[in-house]
Design an enzyme around this catalytic site. Structure first.
Site, PDB file in Angstrom:
ATOM      1  N   GLU A 151       0.814  -1.215   0.000  1.00  0.00           N
ATOM      2  CA  GLU A 151       0.000   0.000   0.000  1.00  0.00           C
ATOM      3  C   GLU A 151       0.852   1.271   0.000  1.00  0.00           C
ATOM      4  O   GLU A 151       0.515   2.238  -0.676  1.00  0.00           O
ATOM      5  CB  GLU A 151      -0.941   0.006   1.216  1.00  0.00           C
ATOM      6  CG  GLU A 151      -2.194   0.815   0.939  1.00  0.00           C
ATOM      7  CD  GLU A 151      -3.033   1.054   2.182  1.00  0.00           C
ATOM      8  OE1 GLU A 151      -2.753   0.428   3.212  1.00  0.00           O
ATOM      9  OE2 GLU A 151      -3.947   1.883   2.097  1.00  0.00           O
ATOM     10  N   ASP A 152       1.943   1.253   0.756  1.00  0.00           N
ATOM     11  CA  ASP A 152       2.680   2.509   0.972  1.00  0.00           C
ATOM     12  C   ASP A 152       3.989   2.638   0.205  1.00  0.00           C
ATOM     13  O   ASP A 152       4.599   3.695   0.222  1.00  0.00           O
ATOM     14  CB  ASP A 152       2.981   2.690   2.469  1.00  0.00           C
ATOM     15  CG  ASP A 152       1.710   2.819   3.292  1.00  0.00           C
ATOM     16  OD1 ASP A 152       0.655   3.084   2.694  1.00  0.00           O
ATOM     17  OD2 ASP A 152       1.776   2.645   4.519  1.00  0.00           O
TER      18      ASP A 152
END
Ligand code: MN
Length: 722
Positions: free
Chosen positions: A76-77
Site C-alpha cells: 500500500e505505501d
C-alpha cells in the site's frame, strides 16, 4: 523499540523448527522498503510493522502470518508489488498481504455507524483467510495504541470505525484481549471525559480493594490446598468499556456496579472446574440467576467458562470465572490459540444452534476445533482456516457508498430491485466500478454498482433467467402477468368484435353502455376486465359470451347453452393442451399452427398474437416472423407433446424410373408417415420432383424418414420445404 530477535525468539518458543529465516528476510525487506519514512510519533516507520508482527507472535500465529505482519504496509505505501512479495516470500505471505491491502484500501470511516454490520461481513467475505483478519486487527490495535499522534478529527474517525467494526470483529473471532483493549482505547478518544473519570475511579477502587482481593485469593488458595487441586486465581477489575456500558444500560453509578471485581480461576482439567465451582458455592452463597455454564454451551466465538456471582466474605457480591488453561487461551486469543491443544473440546457438548442465520455462521469456528484435532502442525492448521462463512453473500456499494448485501451470483438487476422496485422496473443498464456491464453480469465483493434507468424501459422475461433475489423475481413476474392480462383483454376484444360483426352485435357499444358489467356477474367474474381476460385465455368462447350478451340486451332470461354450444366450449378448453404447447405463462389461449411454416414438435417456435384469431405458432426461422411487430410476439415452448400427427411439407427429387413413386409411397407408409396430399412433376432432365404434405409425430420422425428416403439409390434429394 522492539528488536527482530525478540520476535523470532517468541516464534521459536511455540513452533518447533520454525522458519525464522522467512521472518528475518521479511524484516530486512520491509525495513528497506519503508526506509526514510518517519511516523507521526517520530519513530522510523518500520517500528509499526515490527509492533504488528510482535502482536501476531503474542497470538502465537504461524511464520507466514508474522512475516505478513512485517510486510503488511509495503504494497500500500511503497513501490512493492504483490508479485514481488510472492516471488520472495511465497504465495501464503503474498495472499495475506494482498488481503490486508484490499481491506485497508476501503474507506469505511464515514459510513461506519449505519453500515457497521454489513461492513463487518464485507471484511469477512473479502478476507477469505482468517490470517488476513489477524494481521488487520493487529495493525488496527497498534494504530489505536499510537493514536495520540494523530489530529483530533482523525482520532475520532478512526476510533469510531474501530468501535463499530474492528472491536466487534475481534469479538466474533474470540480475540478477547484485542477486543477489550480496542474498546478501552475507543472510549479514551470518543468520550475522553468518561474515560478520565472511570480510570481514576477504577484505580482508587483497585487500591482500596487490594486487601480485599488478597483476602479472597488466600481463601481460594486454601480451598485448593485442602482439596489437592492445582490452579491459579487472579483478581482483576473489569475493563473500562464494559463498566461504562453497564452503567449506561442499567443506569447505575460507579459504586453500584457490584461485580466490579471479578476473580478468574484457571485449572488443569474440566473436572476441576466443576469441582471448584461446587466448593465455592458451598463456601459462599450463590446469587440466583447469576450462574452461567458456557462450558456445556460455549458462546458462538468458542468462549468457554463457568460464571457465577456469590455473596463474598464481607457480604459483597463477587464474580468468579472458572475455566481451564486451554479455555483461557481461547478466551484471550480466540481461534488462533487452538492448534496447540490436542485435547480440545473433550466433554464439551456442541452449543445449541443459534436462532439467526448469522449466528449459525459463526459456529464454523467450532468446526475448526474438529479439523485441528487431526492436524498437529500449526502451519497446516492455519492454512486450513479458510473463512467459509459469508461466502454465500456478496457485498457491493451503492454510488453513495452504502453497502448492499445480495446473494452470491446476484446481478445488477437484483441490485436495482434491492435499491427500489421502480429502479428495478426501469433498469436499462448498469455500471460496475465505472464500466458499463451486461445486466446478467455477476457482482463481486466490493464492487461499486450504478444502475442506469430509462423511463421507457420495462422488466424483461429474460431477466428471470439470471436474477437471484426473490424480490426481483416476484416483481418481474408480477409485471409480466399484468402485461399478459392486458394482452388477453385486447385479444378478447378483437375476438368479440369479429364474432359480433358476424352476429350483428356492436360489441364496443355494448361495453360502453354497461351491458358487459351485467354479463360479467352472470359469468361469475368480478369485473368486465376479468371477463375479457377469461375470453382472451379461451375459458369462455366469444360465441357463448355474445349469445348471453344478446339475451341481456334484449331483456331475455338467460338460457343454459346446450348441445353444440357445450361441445364447442369443451373443444376450446381441450384444444390448447392437445397442442402440447406452453405459451409463456399464458394458459388456454386459442392456438393455431401457421400454415406457412408448419412447425413440428421439437423445433424452435415463436407465438404471434394475431388480430382476432388467437395465437399463431410459427417456426422461429419462418420468413414471416421478421415482419411481425415485436410486442405481439410470445415465447412458446413444446411440452408434454401428445402423440398426434403434425403436417409437414416435403420435396423429393428422384430419377424418373418406373415404380419410383410407388416405392417411395410404400416406404413412407412403412415409416408411419401418412401422405395427406401431393403433386408429381417430371422434368426434362429425366428426374421427377414429388411434393407431399405428410403427417409426422415430430421433427425427429420427419428427419429420420427423410434420411431413409434419401438413402434410396434413385433419390437425389429429400428435403423439408416451407
Ligand atoms: Mn499498518
Amino acid at each position: 523499540m522492539i528488536r527482530i530477535n525478540q520476535i523470532t525468539d517468541k516464534v521459536a518458543s511455540y513452533i518447533d523448527n520454525a522458519d525464522l529465516d522467512l521472518i528475518q528476510r521479511a524484516y530486512v525487506f520491509s525495513a528497506q522498503a519503508h526506509d526514510g519514512v518517519v511516523r507521526r510519533s517520530g519513530e522510523p516507520y518500520i517500528s509499526h510493522p515490527m509492533n504488528v508482527a510482535n502482536l501476531l507472535a503474542d497470538m502465537q500465529l504461524d511464520e507466514a502470518t508474522v512475516a505478513a505482519g512485517l510486510l503488511h504496509d509495503t504494497v500500500e505505501d511503497t513501490d512493492t508489488t504483490v508479485d514481488e512479495i510472492e516471488e520472495l516470500f511465497g504465495s501464503d505471505v503474498a495472499d495475506i498481504v494482498d488481503g490486508v491491502t484490499k481491506i485497508s484500501k476501503m474507506d469505511f470511516e464515514s459510513k461506519a455507524i449505519q453500515q457497521a454490520e454489513n461492513i463487518r461481513k464485507l471484511i469477512l467475505a473479502m478476507a477469505e483467510d482468517i490470517r488476513v483478519l489477524m494481521v488487520k486487527l493487529a495493525d488496527r490495535l497498534h494504530n489505536m495504541r499510537t493514536l495520540e499522534f494523530m489530529k483530533p478529527v482523525k482520532q475520532r474517525l478512526i476510533a469510531q470505525e474501530t468501535q463499530d467494526i474492528y472491536a466487534p470483529l475481534a469479538n466474533r473471532l474470540g480475540l478477547h484481549r484485542v477486543k477489550t483493549e480496542l474498546e478501552d482505547l475507543c472510549l479514551k478518544y470518543l468520550k475522553p471525559d468518561v474515560f478520565g473519570q472511570l480510570s481514576e475511579a477504577v484505580s482508587e477502587h483497585r487500591a482500596a480493594g487490594e486487601p480485599y482481593i488478597e483476602k479472597v485469593i488466600s481463601l481460594i488458595d486454601d480451598l485448593f490446598k485442602k482439596n489437592s487441586i492445582k490452579g491459579q486465581v487472579h483478581g482483576r477489575t473489569k475493563h473500562l468499556h464494559s463498566i461504562h456500558v453497564k452503567m449506561e444500560q442499567q443506569g447505575l453509578t460507579f459504586d453500584e456496579i457490584f461485580d466490579l471485581i471479578a476473580f478468574r480461576i484457571i485449572l488443569k482439567s474440566l473436572k476441576d472446574c466443576y469441582a471448584v465451582l461446587g466448593l465455592i458455592h458451598s463456601l459462599w452463597r450463590p446469587v440466583s440467576g447469576r450462574f452461567k455454564d458456557y462450558i456445556s454451551i460455549p458462546k458462538a466465538n468458542m468462549y468457554q467458562s463457568l460464571h457465577s456471582t456469590v455473596i463474598g466474605p464481607d457480604g459483597e457480591r463477587i464474580e468468579f470465572q472458572i475455566r481451564t488453561e486451554e479455555m483461557n487461551q481461547i478466551a484471550e486469543y480466540g481461534v488462533a490459540a487452538h492448534w496447540q491443544y490436542k485435547e480440545v473440546g473433550k466433554g464439551s457438548k456442541r452449543g445449541k444452534a443459534a436462532g439467526t442465520r448469522d449466528a449459525e455462521r459463526y459456529t464454523w469456528l467450532r468446526q475448526i476445533m474438529d479439523w485441528q484435532r487431526e492436524l498437529s502442525d500449526p502451519r497446516e492448521f492455519m492454512s486450513s482456516l479458510r473463512l467459509e462463512m459469508f461466502q454465500e453473500e456478496v457485498y457491493v456499494f451503492t454510488p453513495n457508498g452504502d453497502i448492499k448485501e445480495l446473494p452470491d451470483g446476484a446481478t445488477p438487476v437484483d441490485f436495482a430491485y434491492a435499491i427500489h422496485s421502480e429502479v428495478g422496473d426501469k433498469c436499462a443498464g448498469a455500471k460496475v466500478n465505472g464500466r458499463i456491464v451486461p445486466l446478467h453480469s455477476v457482482l463481486k465483493n466490493g464492487d461499486s454498482v450504478e444502475v442506469i434507468t430509462n423511463k421507457n424501459r420495462m422488466p424483461s422475461r429474460d431477466w428471470l433467467k439470471f436474477v437471484k433475489t426473490a424480490k426481483a423475481r416476484t416483481r418481474i413476474k408480477q409485471y409480466i402477468r399484468t402485461v399478459e392480462r392486458d394482452r388477453a383483454i385486447a385479444l378478447a376484444k378483437e375476438l368479440l368484435e369479429k364474432e359480433g360483426r358476424r352476429l350483428g352485435i356492436n360489441v364496443q357499444k355494448a361495453i360502453k353502455e354497461g351491458y358487459f358489467l351485467k354479463l360479467a356477474e352472470g359469468f361469475n367474474c368480478g369485473s368486465v376486465d376479468d371477463l375479457l381476460t377469461q375470453v382472451g385465455f379461451s375459458r369462455f368462447t366469444p360465441r357463448k359470451v355474445l349469445k348471453r350478451l344478446y339475451a341481456v340486451m334484449n331483456g331475455e332470461a338467460y338460457e343454459e347453452p346446450k348441445g353444440k354450444d357445450k361441445e364447442s366450449e369443451a373443444d376450446a378448453k381441450k384444444k390448447p393442451s392437445s397442442d402440447g404447447l406452453i405459451i409463456s405463462g399464458v394458459d388456454n389461449v386459442l392456438v393455431r399452427f401457421a400454415s406457412c411454416c408448419t412447425p413440428l414438435p421439437g423445433e424452435p417456435i415463436v407465438g404471434y398474437i394475431t388480430r382476432g384469431r388467437g395465437v399463431t405458432v410459427h417456426r422461429i426461422d419462418c420468413h414471416n416472423v421478421k415482419n411481425f411487430e415485436d410486442e405481439r410476439l410470445l415465447s412458446v415452448t413444446w411440452e408434454g407433446v401428445e402423440e398426434k400427427p403434425y403436417p409437414a411439407k416435403i420435396k423429393i427429387k428422384c430419377l424418373n424410373k418406373t415404380g419410383m413413386l410407388g416405392k417411395i409411397c410404400v416406404m413412407l407408409g412403412e415409416l408411419d408417415v401418412n401422405i395427406d396430399s401431393g403433386s408429381f412433376e417430371s422434368m426434362v432432365d429425366g428426374t421427377s420432383v414429388l411434393e407431399f404434405t405428410v403427417e409426422v409425430k415430430d421433427l425427429d420422425h420427419l428427419y429420420s424418414a427423410l434420411s431413409k428416403v434419401k438413402a434410396l439409390k434413385a433419390v437425389q434429394e429429400a428435403l423439408r420445404v416451407s
